[in-house]
Design a protein around this motif. Sequence first.
Motif, short mmCIF file in Angstrom:
data_model
loop_
_atom_site.label_atom_id
_atom_site.label_comp_id
_atom_site.label_asym_id
_atom_site.label_seq_id
_atom_site.Cartn_x
_atom_site.Cartn_y
_atom_site.Cartn_z
N GLU A 22 0.82 -1.20 0.00
CA GLU A 22 0.00 0.00 0.00
C GLU A 22 0.86 1.26 0.00
N VAL A 23 1.90 1.28 0.81
CA VAL A 23 2.81 2.42 0.84
C VAL A 23 3.46 2.61 -0.52
N ASP A 24 3.85 1.51 -1.14
CA ASP A 24 4.54 1.56 -2.43
C ASP A 24 3.65 2.15 -3.51
N TYR A 25 2.45 1.59 -3.65
CA TYR A 25 1.57 2.04 -4.74
C TYR A 25 1.02 3.44 -4.51
N LEU A 26 0.50 3.70 -3.32
CA LEU A 26 -0.08 5.01 -3.08
C LEU A 26 1.00 6.10 -2.97
N ARG A 100 -7.35 -5.71 -7.54
CA ARG A 100 -7.56 -7.04 -6.95
C ARG A 100 -8.53 -7.08 -5.76
N ASP A 101 -8.99 -5.95 -5.25
CA ASP A 101 -9.94 -6.00 -4.13
C ASP A 101 -10.96 -4.88 -4.26
N PHE A 102 -11.51 -4.74 -5.46
CA PHE A 102 -12.51 -3.71 -5.72
C PHE A 102 -13.84 -4.13 -5.11
N SER A 118 -9.49 3.09 -2.15
CA SER A 118 -8.60 3.00 -0.99
C SER A 118 -8.17 1.55 -0.79
N ASP A 119 -7.25 1.34 0.14
CA ASP A 119 -6.78 0.00 0.52
C ASP A 119 -6.14 -0.74 -0.66
N PHE A 120 -4.86 -0.47 -0.86
CA PHE A 120 -4.10 -1.06 -1.97
C PHE A 120 -3.23 -2.22 -1.52
N GLY A 121 -3.55 -2.80 -0.39
CA GLY A 121 -2.72 -3.87 0.15
C GLY A 121 -2.65 -5.11 -0.73
N LEU A 122 -3.65 -5.34 -1.57
CA LEU A 122 -3.66 -6.53 -2.42
C LEU A 122 -3.35 -6.20 -3.88
N ALA A 123 -3.00 -4.95 -4.18
CA ALA A 123 -2.72 -4.55 -5.55
C ALA A 123 -1.55 -5.36 -6.11
N LYS A 124 -1.58 -5.59 -7.41
CA LYS A 124 -0.58 -6.45 -8.05
C LYS A 124 -0.17 -5.84 -9.39
N ALA A 125 1.11 -5.89 -9.70
CA ALA A 125 1.58 -5.44 -11.00
C ALA A 125 1.00 -6.33 -12.09
N GLY A 126 0.53 -5.72 -13.16
CA GLY A 126 -0.07 -6.47 -14.26
C GLY A 126 0.97 -7.19 -15.10
N PRO A 127 0.50 -8.00 -16.05
CA PRO A 127 1.42 -8.75 -16.91
C PRO A 127 2.20 -7.82 -17.83
N THR A 128 3.37 -8.26 -18.23
CA THR A 128 4.21 -7.48 -19.13
C THR A 128 4.50 -8.27 -20.39
#
Length: 305
Positions: A22-26, A100-102, A118-128
């Motif tokens: 969450e700290v990283d993304y936000l 990932r947690d909408f 809010s709450d980006f704790g489960l966010a994930k980088a998409g495919p490349t």
Amino acid sequence: MVVAIKKLKPEGFQGHKEWLTEVDYLGQLHHQNLVKLIGYCSDGDNRLLVYEFMPKGSLENHLFRRGADPLPWGIRLKVAIGAAKGLSFLHDAENQVIYRDFKASNILLDSEFNAKLSDFGLAKAGPTGDRTHVSTQVMGTRGYAAPEYVATGRLSVKADVYSFGVVLLELLTGRRALDKSKPVSEQNLVEWAKPYLRDKRRLYRVMDSKLGGQYPKKGAHAVATIALQCISNEAKARPAMSEVLEKLEQLQDPKYNIAAPQVDTRRTSSSGSVPRSPMKAQPSPRRLSGSASPLPAAAGSPLPA
């Protein structure tokens, strides 16, 4: 400055890894429809996140909390558009992000009912590159998670689109994604509502009674059509969030916002007043955590670790 402070419990679900995510993304992502992270603190087992204060709270509270004033149609559409802008920004970013947690509880509202994720704790980088998905541990919230992700652990932005479709259904119906207090055939919102979404003549049967019939039939049917596309069982058949956003913004045109006349079809008592039925507060849906295995038959229980 008024702020909101989130303190993570050491024994809670969201651990150090999710806190760092969450700290990283936000800390890197800035958009008018993402909640602002003002600061953070880590001291031993104590971890704090400091956000901008969102005075209207969560969409979940406005839709489901007992005694809450019903959200009028125009506000529901505004919230849907704001949330869609946030997701579209994440999906179209240079380094794609899958939320990932909408869900309704993660959509916060400012004083003007502008929606922010809010709450980006489960966010994930998409495919490349040429990859269409990333394989990961199945996490999220039961009732909102896309079926292909739950079954295989293969995650793409189309999983977020599915979750968005579920929230659109919550906005239309005033019902939770999962509600054990309902009859068995009505507990899963997607399964219950799907047969009514295509038919303009039957859609009113699933519309939120708290709207009192005060919604535009044309606009409601258009939102139902978008929701139906988003919750398609086939990920490839779901639209991109940019397309969803474009369609929702078109519904702000006055031709979609001619409200239907208010009709109260409930029976009145002998005194002429309308009897009220008691409302029960329902618990929020549970988060899922565990390996990439199918959901167990008993909805609402956590996935096996």
